[in-house]
Structures are given as structure tokens and as C-alpha cells.
Design a protein around this motif. Sequence first.
Motif, mmCIF file in Angstrom:
data_model
loop_
_atom_site.group_PDB
_atom_site.id
_atom_site.type_symbol
_atom_site.label_atom_id
_atom_site.label_comp_id
_atom_site.label_asym_id
_atom_site.label_seq_id
_atom_site.Cartn_x
_atom_site.Cartn_y
_atom_site.Cartn_z
ATOM 1 N N ARG A 347 -79.231 36.830 -22.575
ATOM 2 C CA ARG A 347 -78.982 38.067 -23.201
ATOM 3 C C ARG A 347 -80.257 38.985 -21.913
ATOM 4 O O ARG A 347 -80.287 40.360 -21.322
ATOM 5 N N ALA A 348 -81.407 38.012 -22.069
ATOM 6 C CA ALA A 348 -83.041 38.834 -21.204
ATOM 7 C C ALA A 348 -82.807 38.792 -19.246
ATOM 8 O O ALA A 348 -82.679 39.030 -18.558
ATOM 9 N N TRP A 349 -81.018 38.357 -19.317
ATOM 10 C CA TRP A 349 -81.229 37.809 -18.064
ATOM 11 C C TRP A 349 -79.643 38.615 -17.243
ATOM 12 O O TRP A 349 -79.458 39.041 -16.415
ATOM 13 N N SER A 350 -79.728 40.135 -18.461
ATOM 14 C CA SER A 350 -78.497 40.750 -17.727
ATOM 15 C C SER A 350 -79.348 42.010 -16.168
ATOM 16 O O SER A 350 -80.257 41.866 -16.224
ATOM 17 N N GLY A 351 -78.203 42.506 -16.090
ATOM 18 C CA GLY A 351 -78.293 42.575 -15.184
ATOM 19 C C GLY A 351 -78.984 41.375 -13.390
ATOM 20 O O GLY A 351 -79.188 42.802 -12.730
ATOM 21 N N LEU A 352 -79.601 41.023 -13.518
ATOM 22 C CA LEU A 352 -80.128 40.033 -12.953
ATOM 23 C C LEU A 352 -79.053 39.590 -11.891
ATOM 24 O O LEU A 352 -77.934 39.037 -12.236
ATOM 25 N N PRO A 353 -79.082 39.297 -10.430
ATOM 26 C CA PRO A 353 -78.071 39.358 -9.924
ATOM 27 C C PRO A 353 -78.402 37.587 -9.581
ATOM 28 O O PRO A 353 -78.656 36.885 -9.745
ATOM 29 N N ALA A 354 -76.912 37.538 -9.628
ATOM 30 C CA ALA A 354 -76.106 35.397 -9.780
ATOM 31 C C ALA A 354 -76.861 35.065 -8.836
ATOM 32 O O ALA A 354 -77.508 33.937 -8.959
ATOM 33 N N SER A 355 -77.602 35.167 -7.502
ATOM 34 C CA SER A 355 -78.841 35.047 -6.552
ATOM 35 C C SER A 355 -79.673 34.392 -7.050
ATOM 36 O O SER A 355 -80.273 33.491 -6.465
#
Length: 410
Positions: A347-355
Motif C-alpha cells: 500500500r505504501a508503494w501505490s503509484g510506484l511504476p513497476a520498473s
Amino acid sequence: MSAPPGGEEPGERTAEDGAGGRTGGAPRPRAALLKAPALAALVVLVSVLLYALDLVTDAQGRVVSIVAFLSAIVAGVGTVRQTVVTAVWSTVVEFSALAHIRLSLVDTYAPSISTALFGALSVAACRYRVRRDAEVLRLRSAAAALQRQLLRPLPTCTPEVMVHGLYLPVEEDSMVGGDVYEVAPSPWGTRVLIADVQGKGLPAMGSTFSVLGAFREAAQREADLLAVVTALDEAVARHNRYAGRSGEPERFVTALVLDFGTTATVEAVNCGHLTPLTLGPDPARGGPVPLAEPPGVPLGLLPLAPGPRRVERFDLPAEATLLVFTDGVTDSRDRQGRFYPLDERVRAWSGLPASRLAPAVAADLRAFTGGVQRDDIALLAIDRVPAGAAPQGDGPCGAPGTDTAVRQAP
């Protein structure tokens, strides 16, 4: 020919593989842990200190004789050339010190000859160590070449998806372990496999190869996803029959097989595997994919299934990332024995690109476990190719230097 920096000899530099490129795994090893100037300064300093201590304590050469062990120490951390120089230096230092103390000829020559012989043994031991390390490195280079043939390099692109990932076999010298993944473009879309063989490391590789080979063939041959999974079941059953005849343990395999077509709907067949997670711009809308519970039985255990396998469907919007993984991630523990809470961390990584997601998980896992890895780890972060984007070819994707496939022992 002059020695390269660090005191390495030409025959001792073996980090390159047979194709002339660097190996894809660990960094290039060195024959010497210390560069020649630093090692020379250390040897001279120790020699001077031993001689001074012998004079202060009036030990009559007993303390300075310890200089004989310098060549053995250098043999364990240095090159053959450095060991030879240290052995000669130790012999000269001991002979000069004993002569300066004015001992008898017997008390001077006997220890000096012993030091020279000990130095020769140290040189032989160093040559054996260097050759052994070179052989290990050649084997690891072969394993790296095998990995490049078995596991698709990440990140990879197909017309439907972009896949980034994390792959960490638990055995440091193994490039392939009990976890396996594959991304297979087909006439019906992109099929993705992630699987976890019972057991870990090298003993599980036989089942790993059978699943991987069956998936690659069936993904191209079968239009129906259930038919692909049936081929995997049959491959594991055949391998288990062969293993039973040869006295090896039979193994089951948990697997998740996905099919990405041209729409937002993803087809999935869950064979006892962990439920994947979705991440999007809104943390509240992410979490486990709504698949049926309990999941189907693992591959190799189909006779025990209460019913036939089934295909499930869920939507993966263009702005969302699908995270699939093995239990090496969720079963990782910290020093207090607590399991890694992946579903909370994402949840803290939401919006983080898959790369950037795979490196973030790798760094967080190392911090959480203190660098202790107990099982093979595989994780794939899957993004859909945006609608209207230029068609992607099948193979590696991303700008040079952006490869996010992580393979590093913590």
C-alpha cells in the motif's frame, strides 16, 4: 608481461564467461583481497614490529621467527606472485635478524631453511587456491549461461504486458532454484507462469525444468488456458514417476498461470499458489485479487482434487500493476520471527511504476530480514501495455541500464 593492478596475474583473472562477456551474477572476483602496495606495506610493518619486539624482550630470535607465517597468511588472501615475494622476504628477514643477533650457525641456518621450506609450501597452497577459485568461477559462469537460456531476462515486453521482476535463488552458487517464472507470447495473448517447486535450491531443479519446458510448449499450442495447465499437470506427473523409479523424492508444484489478452480481463488458473496483489494510484483500491478460496490443488496432486480445475477472471486496469510472487517473499522473517507483511507494505508503494517496484521490494526484504534468506524468491510486477501505445516486440524492454531484474544474494 606486467601484473595488472592489485597484483593479479594474467592467469588468475577468470571472471569472464566463454562468450567474452561478464557473468550475469555476482561481481567479478579478485585473486587478491589487498592491492600489492598495501600488502607490501603490511608485511614490512609486521616484520619490523616482530624484530623490534625480539630485541626489546631479548628473545634470541624466537619472536622474529614468527615472520615465517607471513607467507601462509598471504597465501590465503593474495596472488601466487605476492606469496612468492613474501616467502623470499620472510626468509631474508629471519636470516638477517638471526645473524645480527649473532647466534651460532646452526641457530641461524636451521630456522632460515625451515622458513624457506614453509614459504614453498605456502606458494603451492596459494596456487591450489587460485586454481580452485578459477574452477568455481568457471562453473558459475556456466550456470549463468544456463540461466540465460532457461529464464527469460527481465524486464521483458510483449504486445500485451510489460514485466519487471525479482529473482533470488537461496543457494548463492545456484543461478536457478525451486522457483520459476516464464512470460510466453502466444497467438491468443501473453501467458505468464510463476511456480514454486516443493523444496528449494538445486534438488528442486528437475521439477523446475519439467514445468518450464511443458509451459513453453503448451502456451504456444493450446488455445484454452485449462489445456495449458493440464499439460503442466501431466509433465509433473511424468517427472514424479521417473523420480520414484530412480529413488528420488516426488515433488508437487504450486503454480499460477495467467492469460493477458487484448481486453482488461485476465484469465487465471490457481494451482495452490499464493493470491496475487494489485497496486494502483489509489492505495484503498489495491490488495489481493478476488480469486476463489481455497485455490486448486498444486501440480502433481490432481488425483486428490475435489473437482476439476477452473478458469477464473478478474479485471486489471491499464493504470494498475499486478504483483505475483512465491512464498519465499511472504515467508521471510525478521529477527523476532515475524513474517514479511507484503500485503501491508504494498500500500505504501501505490503509484510506484513497476520498473521501481521490484528493487523496492528487494531493498525492503533485505532490511526486514537483516540479509538472511531462507528460501528461493521470485516476484513479477506486471503492467498492461497502454491502449494506443506503439506495438511492443517480444523480448527485453526498457532503456539501456534500466533492467530491474534483481539477482543478488543479500
